[in-house]
Each structure stands twice: as structure tokens, then as C-alpha cells.
Design an enzyme around this catalytic site. Structure first.
Site, short mmCIF file in Angstrom:
data_model
loop_
_atom_site.label_atom_id
_atom_site.label_comp_id
_atom_site.label_asym_id
_atom_site.label_seq_id
_atom_site.Cartn_x
_atom_site.Cartn_y
_atom_site.Cartn_z
N CYS A 163 0.75 -1.14 -0.01
CA CYS A 163 -0.08 0.09 -0.08
C CYS A 163 0.70 1.13 -0.01
CB CYS A 163 -0.84 0.01 1.20
SG CYS A 163 -1.79 1.57 1.12
N TYR A 176 -5.27 5.72 -9.23
CA TYR A 176 -6.55 5.04 -9.05
C TYR A 176 -7.66 5.35 -9.62
CZ TYR A 176 -3.89 2.97 -5.15
OH TYR A 176 -2.83 2.18 -4.32
#
Length: 315
Positions: free
Chosen positions: A50, A189
Site C-alpha cells: 500500500c 487510482y
């Protein structure tokens, strides 16, 4: 905020554009407050996969907080129950929860609040004494780590004097962080999770326009702001280090790659990675690749690409 996104976290508008919900735990660590700066009171749950969590791992190491704040790394392979600990998914480098035998990060959230209804994201800054979450917003944890524990570090330790958010550069840092977050950190994203051609193109073109802008900023420079290492470098690094190995492929951010298309950004990236241990030591390319390509919705076969080779170019 998670590098490997569970479907429960993906929220799209009717036009197919990806919307990232806000984090929920937003307390600070400060003298005289509910959460006082103390050694071995706080613990960080994080994922190497992440980018948001890796921000905090980098700053923890830059500031020399390894003996003050413990850390547990989860598996990069998210399941329907969210981020698993190593005893549930024994991926190399994943660890078990050292305190409660939790199986997934969501168990930590429910220990803090049995009625919690938000997203079970990393990073999580945990207070072992009060058994609750202090903060789960990476940008705020980075600033907590930058200053809150300075008095606990040896006075002759240069890491205590390192300031990643110096007052004289804050306006410039905040301005750069703002557009980099919108179009680059989150832009990948927005491109990757778009569910319409229009939403995808509305994200991918601004992403590369911002990379072009960053390329010009970094020409002949080692750092983004003020000729010194700041949080702006940390925040951009975690996206750029993942770009060629993940976003270029799985997120369709393929107008250009970094190593061939952006020489100044590539040189900046490599100098941080190879010259400053906090960047290299918190980067695990296996976790990064598997974390993104184990997203069954986007990659039903779950096949992880072997390239690019090497993961990052040498200096």
C-alpha cells in the site's frame, strides 16, 4: 487508503469515476493530550503493498523511530475480509498480529469500535495502552512521526533534527502536495478504477500532464521543494516506485513509463531508493506486484507479471 483495494472500498459515481472516501480516525499525538508521546506505547499496522501505508514506514525510519514505535506488516493479498495477517495468509514477509491474535485488520478496527462501519484500511496507528486507533490517515501519521517523538530521540541524533515539513517551506509543500495527490497519488487510482471510457480518460490525461510538470520541476534537482528532503518527496516516491511495476499495467496508465519517459523523475527516484535506506528498506516489490495483480475484479487469472526487469534501474 489501501494499495490493494477491496470491492467494498471502490466507490464510483454514476459517470464511472472513482471516489476515495475520507479516513475516519484523526487524533494526534501531543504532550498534554489524550495521546502523549511515549516509547513503546504505539504500534503501526501497515502493508508494503500500500503506498499510503508505506509513507508512514518511510518516515518512521527516516526519523529513527524503530525502537519507539513497533510495526506489523500484513499480507498484500486482500481477501473478502480485507487485509489478512500472516497466520491467515502466510505470504513471505507478512506477520501475525502480536497483541490480539487478530486474523484481519478489520479485527483491530472492531476492537477500537465494535460498531465501526467504515473502511478497514492501513495504515493504522494503534495505542496499546488505551487499545484504540489514534489515526488511520497516512498524511497525518507522517506529520505525527515528523515531530511528536523528537524529545524521545537522543539529542545528538541527527534524525531528531530532521524536519520534513519545515515552516518556511510549508506553503510550497502544501501546494505541490495538493495537485500531486489529486492527479498523481490518487490519479492512478482514478484511472485504474474508472468504469467508463470517459472517466478513465478524464483521469489518465491529467495524470500524465502532472508527470510532465514534475519532470520539469525535477530537472537538475535532487528534491522537489527547497533543495532538501521533505514530505513532498515521500508522498510522491510511493506512487512513482509503483508506477512501472503496477500502475502502468494493471491501472492502464500506459501513455509512458517512468524509466523511459521521464529521465529526471527516474533519476530522482533512483537516488532516493539507492542512497537513503529508509526508502529502499521499506520497498518490497513482491508485495507491491502481488497486491495489485491479486485484485480478481481487474485480473481474474491472478497471474502476476514478472516484469519490468529490473524492478528499479541502478544508479
Amino acid at each position: 487508503m489501501a494499495g490493494k483495494i477491496d470491492v467494498s472500498i471502490i466507490e464510483n459515481d454514476t459517470d464511472g469515476s472513482f471516489k476515495r472516501p475520507a479516513s475516519t480516525f484523526r487524533d494526534v499525538i501531543e504532550k498534554g493530550g489524550k495521546f502523549e508521546p511515549e516509547k513503546d506505547r504505539y504500534h503501526l499496522y501497515a502493508s508494503y503493498g500500500c503506498p499510503w501505508a508505506t509513507r508512514t514506514l518511510i518516515v518512521r525510519k527516516l526519523k529513527g523511530l524503530e525502537d519507539i514505535i513497533g510495526v506489523t506488516i500484513v499480507s498484500p493479498r486482500m481477501s473478502p475480509d480485507g487485509w489478512p495477517f500472516g497466520d491467515v495468509d502466510p505470504f513471505p514477509g507478512a506477520e501475525s498480529d502480536p497483541f490480539y491474535g487478530a486474523k484481519h485488520v478489520k479485527d483491530i478496527y472492531f476492537r477500537a469500535d465494535p460498531n465501526f462501519t467504515g473502511r478497514f484500511t492501513v495504515p493504522v496507528l494503534w495505542d496499546k495502552r488505551l487499545e484504540t486507533i489514534v489515526n488511520n490517515e497516512s498524511s497525518e501519521i507522517v506529520r505525527i512521526f515528523n515531530t511528536a517523538f523528537n524529545e524521545l530521540l537522543p539529542k545528538d541524533n541527527l534524525k531528531a533534527s530532521l524536519d520534513l515539513y519545515p515552516e518556511n517551506l510549508r506553503v510550497e509543500i502544501d501546494d505541490l502536495n495538493s495537485w500531486v495527490y489529486d492527479t498523481v497519488n490518487n490519479g492512478v487510482y482514478k484511472a485504474g478504477f474508472a468504469t467508463s471510457q470517459e472517466a478513465y480518460e478524464a483521469a489518465v490525461y491529467p495524470l500524465f500532464e502532472s508527470l510532465d510538470r514534475l519532470e520539469k520541476i525535477l530537472e537538475g534537482k535532487d528534491y522537489l521543494v527547497g533543495g532538501q528532503l521533505t514530505e513532498a518527496d515521500v508522498r510522491l516516491f510511493v506512487t512513482i516506485i509503483r508506477f512501472d511495476v503496477a500502475y502502468h499495467g494493471i491501472f492502464k496508465c500506459n501513455i509512458r513509463d517512468i524509466r523511459n519517459g521521464y529521465p529526471a523523475i527516474s533519476w530522482w527516484l533512483r537516488k532516493l531508493y539507492w542512497n537513503i535506506p529508509a526508502f529502499k528498506d521499506t520497498c518490497n516489490f513482491d508485495h507491491i506486484k502481488v497486491g495489485y495483480y491479486a485484485h480478481r475484479q481487474m485480473n481474474p487469472s491472478l497471474v502476476t507479471p514478472v516484469g519490468p526487469i529490473p524492478d528499479i534501474l541502478p544508479l
